[in-house]
Write a protein that holds these residues in place. Structure first.
Motif, PDB file in Angstrom:
ATOM      1  N   TYR A   1       0.829  -1.342  -0.116  1.00 52.34           N
ATOM      2  CA  TYR A   1      -0.221   0.067   0.000  1.00 52.34           C
ATOM      3  C   TYR A   1       1.030   1.212   0.059  1.00 52.34           C
ATOM      4  O   TYR A   1       0.703   2.122  -0.858  1.00 52.34           O
ATOM      5  CB  TYR A   1      -0.686   0.140   1.280  1.00 52.34           C
ATOM      6  CG  TYR A   1      -1.940   0.882   1.317  1.00 52.34           C
ATOM      7  CD1 TYR A   1      -3.289   1.096   0.778  1.00 52.34           C
ATOM      8  CD2 TYR A   1      -1.677   2.437   1.796  1.00 52.34           C
ATOM      9  CE1 TYR A   1      -4.173   2.028   0.818  1.00 52.34           C
ATOM     10  CE2 TYR A   1      -2.475   3.293   1.756  1.00 52.34           C
ATOM     11  CZ  TYR A   1      -3.736   3.294   1.371  1.00 52.34           C
ATOM     12  OH  TYR A   1      -4.551   4.238   1.282  1.00 52.34           O
ATOM     13  N   ALA A   2       1.880   1.222   0.821  1.00 48.75           N
ATOM     14  CA  ALA A   2       2.739   2.557   1.092  1.00 48.75           C
ATOM     15  C   ALA A   2       3.583   2.582  -0.263  1.00 48.75           C
ATOM     16  O   ALA A   2       3.773   3.759  -0.739  1.00 48.75           O
ATOM     17  CB  ALA A   2       3.575   2.277   2.004  1.00 48.75           C
ATOM     18  N   PHE A   3       3.978   1.623  -0.994  1.00 50.51           N
ATOM     19  CA  PHE A   3       4.689   1.709  -2.242  1.00 50.51           C
ATOM     20  C   PHE A   3       3.637   2.093  -3.178  1.00 50.51           C
ATOM     21  O   PHE A   3       4.300   2.849  -3.999  1.00 50.51           O
ATOM     22  CB  PHE A   3       5.161   0.429  -2.792  1.00 50.51           C
ATOM     23  CG  PHE A   3       5.757   0.362  -3.937  1.00 50.51           C
ATOM     24  CD1 PHE A   3       7.038   0.957  -4.181  1.00 50.51           C
ATOM     25  CD2 PHE A   3       5.351  -0.587  -5.143  1.00 50.51           C
ATOM     26  CE1 PHE A   3       7.769   0.892  -5.417  1.00 50.51           C
ATOM     27  CE2 PHE A   3       5.865  -0.392  -6.364  1.00 50.51           C
ATOM     28  CZ  PHE A   3       7.213   0.067  -6.274  1.00 50.51           C
ATOM     29  N   GLY A   4       2.459   1.815  -3.334  1.00 50.49           N
ATOM     30  CA  GLY A   4       1.593   2.637  -4.264  1.00 50.49           C
ATOM     31  C   GLY A   4       1.454   3.987  -4.144  1.00 50.49           C
ATOM     32  O   GLY A   4       1.385   4.645  -5.154  1.00 50.49           O
ATOM     33  N   VAL A   5       1.519   4.317  -2.685  1.00 52.24           N
ATOM     34  CA  VAL A   5       1.491   5.858  -2.498  1.00 52.24           C
ATOM     35  C   VAL A   5       2.592   6.515  -3.043  1.00 52.24           C
ATOM     36  O   VAL A   5       2.674   7.559  -3.454  1.00 52.24           O
ATOM     37  CB  VAL A   5       1.083   5.994  -1.271  1.00 52.24           C
ATOM     38  CG1 VAL A   5       1.487   7.646  -0.769  1.00 52.24           C
ATOM     39  CG2 VAL A   5       0.082   5.787  -0.621  1.00 52.24           C
ATOM     40  N   VAL A   6       3.723   5.937  -2.914  1.00 56.10           N
ATOM     41  CA  VAL A   6       5.139   6.357  -3.186  1.00 56.10           C
ATOM     42  C   VAL A   6       5.236   6.707  -4.956  1.00 56.10           C
ATOM     43  O   VAL A   6       5.677   7.456  -5.492  1.00 56.10           O
ATOM     44  CB  VAL A   6       6.558   5.573  -2.820  1.00 56.10           C
ATOM     45  CG1 VAL A   6       7.712   6.085  -3.355  1.00 56.10           C
ATOM     46  CG2 VAL A   6       6.684   5.650  -1.465  1.00 56.10           C
ATOM     47  N   ILE A   7       4.606   5.686  -5.512  1.00 56.94           N
ATOM     48  CA  ILE A   7       4.550   5.742  -6.984  1.00 56.94           C
ATOM     49  C   ILE A   7       3.602   6.826  -7.404  1.00 56.94           C
ATOM     50  O   ILE A   7       4.059   7.534  -8.256  1.00 56.94           O
ATOM     51  CB  ILE A   7       3.925   4.162  -7.698  1.00 56.94           C
ATOM     52  CG1 ILE A   7       4.854   3.182  -7.529  1.00 56.94           C
ATOM     53  CG2 ILE A   7       3.421   4.653  -9.065  1.00 56.94           C
ATOM     54  CD1 ILE A   7       4.124   1.904  -7.904  1.00 56.94           C
TER      55      ILE A   7
END
Length: 650
Positions: free
Chosen positions: A540-546
């Motif tokens: 989830y956090a990685f999706g936000v970083v993208i």
């Protein structure tokens, strides 16, 4: 009349002497440690009064091992006596200072007890608050197992008790004491602070430490009955330094009667009279003994205060907090235990860190408590940390990946730990996206290909943590400020302070917690609402970083101050997707990006931030998709962008 006056005078002397006897000992806490805001309690909740012959002395504490603090090294770190870890292992017969010990094992810890401001004896430890649920009460009674009190913490810290925040460094005054003149005269050279647990009796405690009579515990703690409470400290007078705790069973309760002082707790006048008579007789005898043996006592006092040859090493180890814990003798340093576990780390001396950072001058500060240092021509980042950092060290020692920041060395000095990392020349990803730090007048520009490469690097690191480390780890605090960029603008994941092990796969790997810690915009819904922890937190956090890489916006600073994880749904749903996506993209890219690949990246991010954790892809799938996008981006020709963009639905 004269005889009556004489009797009164004698009684007055006895009364004065009895007061002296009472003041010469320490008062038992009596279960007052939980009443943090009740001002009616006296000094006993704030510490043991300074009433000994010395302003500082060798003292001992006891601590029971836990799942977190399960070795001499970790316990010594919590209590602020890192350099004493080898001595703790020796005293308690542990095989080494890093050897794991069973939970609830009673551990003896040597400390240098000192008088604080002429009021209370204590040994000062420091602790960094780790989550929003921690209070002075929980730190004193849970983390430190009653070795301090909430009243003492409130008295000696500047932070208001109802406004504590994660990251605050607090002083923890640990309860210890020095022998009184009476105890020293009787040959007792040390006081040990024993933490009472369920089922303990005074008879058991006396037997545990080979105290000749329970009466010593009564007098040493000003007890009027044998009632003691769990989570409260009892001072145990010792004639010699403690070694391994006795494990044989205590004598049966019947044997306790002859040793227990006959002190009535009835409130009747008759009972009180006999209490005073008993105390008076004892005081008179004490005065006679003191007067008749004053010279001899002085000689004994001098002898008792001379250092013992066979304990000189122990005295050096716990001599004070100003010692450079990273310096020789190496055989007595806590850092050696860590180095044995992490052979690749360099153990620095504090003087080396000072020289490398220019004595931690402001010009060397990178951000917060991180400084730039130069060691033999090589740049490094030096991070100053307080509290227990063994968890982060233990994780990093298992990790060897080009996209994870490398820990190269450490130093322990004055209750601080200095971690030395590889230097990331271009700072954090957050700086490049949001703060425009690296350009004087124009926005910090990362090209499209650089952004895709950064996303691929992060995915590669997370895939390694989730699937190629045993046991697998989740970072649990992934965000752009915890992603660093090296000289080639390649990403390196950093800051593993919240990382933890967790199983992958089905529901058997799911964990729950009440302590929800994180940054707004990066935390998954199931974690915020129910404390559910799985590897899908990182996804989830990685999706936000993208989404931040695509938009240039902050995680919680989308259109209308919405979260980016919500904004992307509006962008990719409905009509005019092409125009909405172009409006979503970072203006600093100036349309120099392949719109169809940007659409693929946005769709991938949308899947990662799905509300249903089971709808989120796994890291191998994400890494494969990003590998394709990166390959296509490297072959991208800007002149073909017009034709490519027409493939998007409108």
């Amino acid at each position: 009349m004269s005889s009556r006056l004489c009797c009164c005078f004698v009684f007055f002397l006895l009364l004065l002497s009895s007061i002296h006897v009472l003041r010469a000992q320490q008062s038992y806490l009596n279960n007052h440690q939980f009443a943090c805001y009740n001002g009616s309690f006296n000094y006993t909740t704030k510490g043991y009064v300074c009433n000994g012959l010395q302003s500082s002395c060798q003292s001992y504490l006891t601590f029971r091992s836990t799942a977190i603090y399960d070795s001499a090294a970790t316990i010594s770190y919590l209590l602020g006596v890192q350099r004493s870890a080898p001595l703790i292992a020796s005293i308690n017969n542990f095989s080494s200072d890093v050897a794991r010990i069973p939970p609830d094992t009673l551990v003896i810890i040597p400390v240098n007890c000192s008088c604080n401001g002429g009021k209370y004896y204590q040994y000062n430890a420091s602790y960094t608050l780790k989550d929003t649920t921690e209070t002075y009460l929980s730190v004193a009674n849970l983390t430190y197992q009653g070795l301090s009190t909430c009243q003492a913490l409130m008295d000696q810290n500047p932070y208001e008790s109802h406004n504590l925040q994660v990251g605050y460094d607090i002083l923890v005054p640990l309860r210890c004491a020095c022998p009184t003149p009476n105890q020293t005269a009787d040959g007792f050279n040390y006081l040990l602070t024993y933490m009472v647990t369920l089922g303990n009796t005074l008879n058991y405690i006396a037997h545990l430490f080979n105290v000749d009579t329970v009466q010593r515990l009564f007098y040493g703690n000003n007890l009027t009955s044998d009632l003691i409470y769990p989570f409260t400290p009892i001072l145990v007078p010792l004639k010699s330094e403690p070694t391994l705790i006795a494990v044989s069973p205590p004598p049966p309760p019947a044997a306790q009667s002859p040793q227990t002082p006959t002190v009535s707790v009835d409130n009747s006048n008759s009972s009180n009279k006999w209490v005073f008579v008993g105390v008076g007789i004892g005081a008179a005898l004490l005065i006679l003994v003191a007067l008749s043996g004053l010279s001899f006592w002085c000689l004994r006092r001098r002898r008792y205060h001379e250092p013992k040859p066979d304990s000189s090493t122990a005295q050096k180890i716990v001599s004070g907090s100003t010692t450079d814990y990273s310096a020789p003798p190496e055989s007595n340093s806590w850092s050696i235990g860590v180095r044995n576990a992490i052979e690749s780390l360099t153990v620095y001396k504090f003087a080396e860190l000072e020289a490398a950072t220019g004595y931690f001058m402001e010009a060397s500060r990178i951000k917060g408590s991180v400084y730039k240092g130069c060691f033999k021509g090589d740049d490094a980042a030096v991070k100053v940390m307080k509290g227990d950092v063994t968890s982060e060290i233990n994780i990093l020692k298992k990790i060897n990946h080009s996209s994870v920041i490398r820990l190269s060395g450490f130093c322990v000095h004055d209750s601080n730990t200095y971690l030395v990392y590889e230097f990331a020349e271009n700072g954090s990803l957050s700086d490049w996206i949001h703060l425009n730090k690296y350009q004087d007048s124009t926005p910090a520009l990362l090209s499209w290909t650089q952004r895709v490469q950064i996303a691929h690097d992060i995915a590669d690191a997370l895939n390694y943590l989730h699937h190629h480390v045993n046991p697998p780890y989740i970072h649990k605090n992934l965000k752009t400020s915890n992603i660093l960029l090296d000289a080639s603008l390649r990403a390196k994941v950093a800051n593993f302070g919240l990382a933890r092990t967790v199983s992958n796969g089905d529901e058997g790997g799911m964990q729950l917690t009440r302590h929800v810690i994180g940054t707004q915009g990066y935390m998954a819904p199931e974690y915020i609402e129910n404390g559910v922890i799985t590897s899908k937190l990182d996804i989830y956090a990685f999706g936000v970083v993208i989404l931040e890489l695509l938009s240039g916006k902050g995680a919680a600073a989308g259109d209308g101050d919405d979260l980016l994880s919500l904004v992307i749904n509006r962008v990719l749903e409905g009509e005019n997707v092409k125009n909405k996506l172009q409006g979503f993209m970072d203006p600093s890219l100036k349309n120099e990006y392949p719109l169809d690949l940007a659409f693929s990246m946005a769709q991938l991010a949308k899947k990662c931030v799905a509300r249903d954790l089971n709808a989120r892809p796994d890291m191998p799938e994400i890494l494969m998709m990003l590998s394709k996008i990166l390959s296509s981006s490297l072959d991208w020709d800007p002149s073909e962008e017009l034709g490519r963009s027409n493939s998007l639905r409108t």
